[in-house]
Design a protein around this motif. Structure first.
Motif, short mmCIF file in Angstrom:
data_model
loop_
_atom_site.label_atom_id
_atom_site.label_comp_id
_atom_site.label_asym_id
_atom_site.label_seq_id
_atom_site.Cartn_x
_atom_site.Cartn_y
_atom_site.Cartn_z
N SER A 4 0.51 -1.40 0.12
CA SER A 4 0.19 -0.26 -0.07
C SER A 4 0.89 1.15 0.07
CB SER A 4 -0.96 -0.02 1.29
OG SER A 4 -0.07 0.04 2.02
N MET A 5 0.18 2.19 -0.48
CA MET A 5 1.17 3.78 -0.42
C MET A 5 1.94 3.69 1.23
SD MET A 5 2.27 5.34 -1.93
CE MET A 5 1.44 5.68 -3.71
N ASP A 6 1.08 3.29 1.90
CA ASP A 6 1.33 3.93 3.61
C ASP A 6 2.83 3.82 3.83
OD1 ASP A 6 -1.08 6.08 3.57
OD2 ASP A 6 -2.23 4.25 4.66
N ILE A 7 2.85 1.82 3.57
CA ILE A 7 3.76 1.30 3.48
C ILE A 7 4.94 1.41 2.56
CG2 ILE A 7 4.57 -1.01 3.81
CD1 ILE A 7 1.86 -2.37 4.23
N ILE A 8 4.64 1.83 1.49
CA ILE A 8 6.02 2.57 1.00
C ILE A 8 6.64 3.17 0.87
CG2 ILE A 8 6.41 3.20 -1.29
CD1 ILE A 8 3.98 1.19 -2.33
N LYS A 9 5.77 4.76 2.09
CA LYS A 9 6.24 5.33 2.56
C LYS A 9 6.58 5.71 3.50
CE LYS A 9 3.22 8.73 0.07
NZ LYS A 9 1.58 10.05 0.21
N ARG A 10 6.46 4.24 4.66
CA ARG A 10 7.08 4.60 5.75
C ARG A 10 8.21 3.70 5.29
NH1 ARG A 10 6.41 1.94 11.15
NH2 ARG A 10 7.82 0.55 11.17
N ASN A 11 8.46 3.08 4.18
CA ASN A 11 9.69 2.10 4.23
C ASN A 11 10.49 2.87 3.63
OD1 ASN A 11 9.29 -0.09 5.08
ND2 ASN A 11 7.91 -0.41 3.11
N GLU A 12 10.32 4.78 3.21
CA GLU A 12 11.61 5.34 2.11
C GLU A 12 11.79 5.93 3.27
OE1 GLU A 12 9.14 5.42 -2.24
OE2 GLU A 12 8.67 7.27 -0.22
N ARG A 13 10.78 6.49 4.37
CA ARG A 13 11.72 7.13 5.46
C ARG A 13 12.63 6.28 6.09
NH1 ARG A 13 6.06 8.69 6.38
NH2 ARG A 13 5.71 6.85 7.68
N LEU A 14 12.21 5.11 6.54
CA LEU A 14 13.26 3.65 6.50
C LEU A 14 14.67 3.64 6.07
CD1 LEU A 14 10.90 1.26 8.62
CD2 LEU A 14 12.04 3.24 10.25
N SER A 15 14.39 3.61 4.92
CA SER A 15 15.75 3.59 4.03
C SER A 15 15.85 4.72 4.13
CB SER A 15 14.81 3.39 2.52
OG SER A 15 16.04 3.23 1.68
N ILE A 16 16.41 6.72 4.31
CA ILE A 16 16.41 7.38 4.31
C ILE A 16 17.79 7.26 5.53
CG2 ILE A 16 16.95 9.46 4.85
CD1 ILE A 16 14.58 10.09 2.82
N TRP A 17 16.76 7.07 6.77
CA TRP A 17 17.22 6.49 8.11
C TRP A 17 18.63 5.22 7.64
CZ3 TRP A 17 17.79 10.44 11.54
CH2 TRP A 17 16.08 10.84 11.73
N ASN A 18 18.05 4.38 7.00
CA ASN A 18 18.71 3.37 7.46
C ASN A 18 20.35 3.54 7.07
OD1 ASN A 18 20.02 1.33 5.08
ND2 ASN A 18 20.13 0.03 6.57
N GLY A 19 19.95 4.62 5.17
CA GLY A 19 20.13 5.02 4.65
C GLY A 19 21.96 5.62 4.79
N ALA A 20 21.23 6.83 6.12
CA ALA A 20 22.45 8.05 6.50
C ALA A 20 22.79 6.96 7.88
CB ALA A 20 21.59 9.42 7.77
#
Length: 419
Positions: A4-20
């Motif tokens: 779902s779009m909500d899950i995609i956006k959550r994963n995107e935010r977490l991916s940024i923190w993970n990447g940082a």
């Protein structure tokens, strides 16, 4: 199952923190390992070349078993997390090297670099497959350009502060390097934490049991992937052969300190930050392959421009210039790799690409050091530029072939006029 779009956006935010967290950890290693090797451990040119080659060699060893393991996984998150932790643990091991009573500690560093890059290769492959499942194709261009921009800012700040702090100490003092490697390990733990918070859903389709010869041979029959692979191999050979040469030239010829190494990196990253969105926008307009031609032509100027002067201010400007093309090259290569790799058997396509690029990364730095020893730094760097430009024009040839193919398809679809 689609996300779902909500899950995609959550994963995107977490991916940024993970990447940082990841970029902080990797900045300590990638930015300062060569300086640590040369100035603290007294590494030779050959050993510096091996430090550049060992990650690629271990990637080659990891790709086949890695692809088999990942293909059998119903969920990839845990495997990716464990692999990342094992790789970052290598930073902790590197911090212990000055305590080891051995006359040539540079060889221990070479061995440790090799060891930590086996799980790192597995982590890279599994993360690529993992994130390719989580982020839909239509969001990748925008998301990865924004993510790369944020991570580059984080990396830039980390590198500059670290370089400034290292400059306070004697350049042969190992203790500040030991501290930054230890801190890098701690950020690796944070990286794993944010990765494990991603939401991953089991796929409905049956998992793959392994890699068959039919599957591997089918990879090379997929023309978009094959064309991209050939171009990437040529370009990466020229790109990677100069990696140890830059370190040797900047440290031994230009006598750059830790502070100046960080200044070069920051200058490079500033232009990356400013150009990420530009590359994303123009790749949407003109296509990844066409923009890869532009980016790789720019990358090709880096070795040639570098050897024109040992002035540290001039070298800073060169890094400012080439950073924009580094941003485009890294982002577009990854986006194009995902685009030409079919979702079915994607891990196998990714593993094949990583294996062959790693083969180039294993051979090319040694070729660069060999040319350095035979003909000097000027000739070795010039040869690197030439190969990079050959790779760039191979991308342009693919653009031309794709354009002609589309034009012929349109002509065939055109209705004939009967009289």
């Amino acid at each position: 199952m689609k996300y779902s779009m909500d899950i995609i956006k959550r994963n995107e935010r977490l991916s940024i923190w993970n990447g940082a967290a990841s970029i902080i950890s990797q900045s300590f290693m990638m930015g300062f390992i060569p300086l640590f090797a040369i100035q603290v451990l007294g590494a030779s040119n050959f050993q510096v070349g091996l430090i550049s080659s060992m990650p690629s060699f271990m990637t080659m060893l990891a790709m086949i078993p890695g692809a088999i393991w990942i293909n059998r996984l119903e969920l990839k998150k845990a495997f990716t997390g464990y692999s990342i932790f094992a790789a970052r643990f290598g930073l902790f091991l590197i911090s212990l090297i000055p305590f080891i009573p051995y006359t040539n500690q540079a060889w221990i560093l070479v061995v440790f670099i090799g060891l930590l890059n086996f799980p790192n290769a597995l982590a890279t492959l599994s993360w690529q497959s993992f994130i390719g499942d989580l982020i839909p194709d239509e969001r990748r261009g925008k998301f990865f350009s924004e993510r790369s921009q944020i991570l580059t800012i984080v990396g830039m700040i980390t590198t500059f502060i670290t370089g400034a702090l290292l400059n306070i100490f004697d350049k042969t003092d190992p203790s500040p390097y030991q501290w930054i490697f230890l801190i890098g390990f701690l950020f690796g733990i944070v990286e794993v934490y944010y990765l494990l918070r991603h939401i991953e859903v089991k796929k409905v389709e049956k998992k793959q049991s392994g890699i068959s010869w039919k599957m591997v041979s089918g990879i090379f029959k997929h023309k978009p992937y094959l064309s991209f692979l050939i171009c990437a191999i040529i370009f990466n050979f020229g790109w990677q052969m100069a990696w140890p040469l830059f370190n040797i030239y900047q440290i031994n010829d230009a006598h750059a300190t830790a502070f100046w190494i960080s200044v070069f990196t920051v200058a490079n990253q500033i232009s990356q930050i400013l150009s990420y969105k530009w590359w994303g926008r123009f790749s949407d307009r003109y296509g990844n392959t066409m923009m890869l031609f532009v980016a790789s032509v720019g990358i090709g100027t880096a070795p040639f421009l570098t050897i024109l002067s040992t002035n540290l201010y001039y070298l800073t400007l060169v890094n400012l210039w080439t950073g924009a093309f580094v941003a485009g090259t890294v982002m577009l290569l990854f986006n194009q790799l995902l685009r030409v790799s079919p979702e079915e058997n994607r891990t196998t396509f990714l593993a094949n690409y990583n294996f062959l690029i790693a083969l180039m990364g294993c051979i090319a730095p040694q070729v660069g050091v060999w040319l350095l020893e035979l003909y000097g730094i000027q000739s070795a760097m010039t040869f690197s530029s030439v190969i990079r430009w050959l790779g760039a024009f191979s991308f342009l040839i693919v653009v031309y072939i794709e354009f002609n193919s589309k034009r012929k398809q349109k002509a065939l679809k055109k209705p004939s006029v009967s009289v």
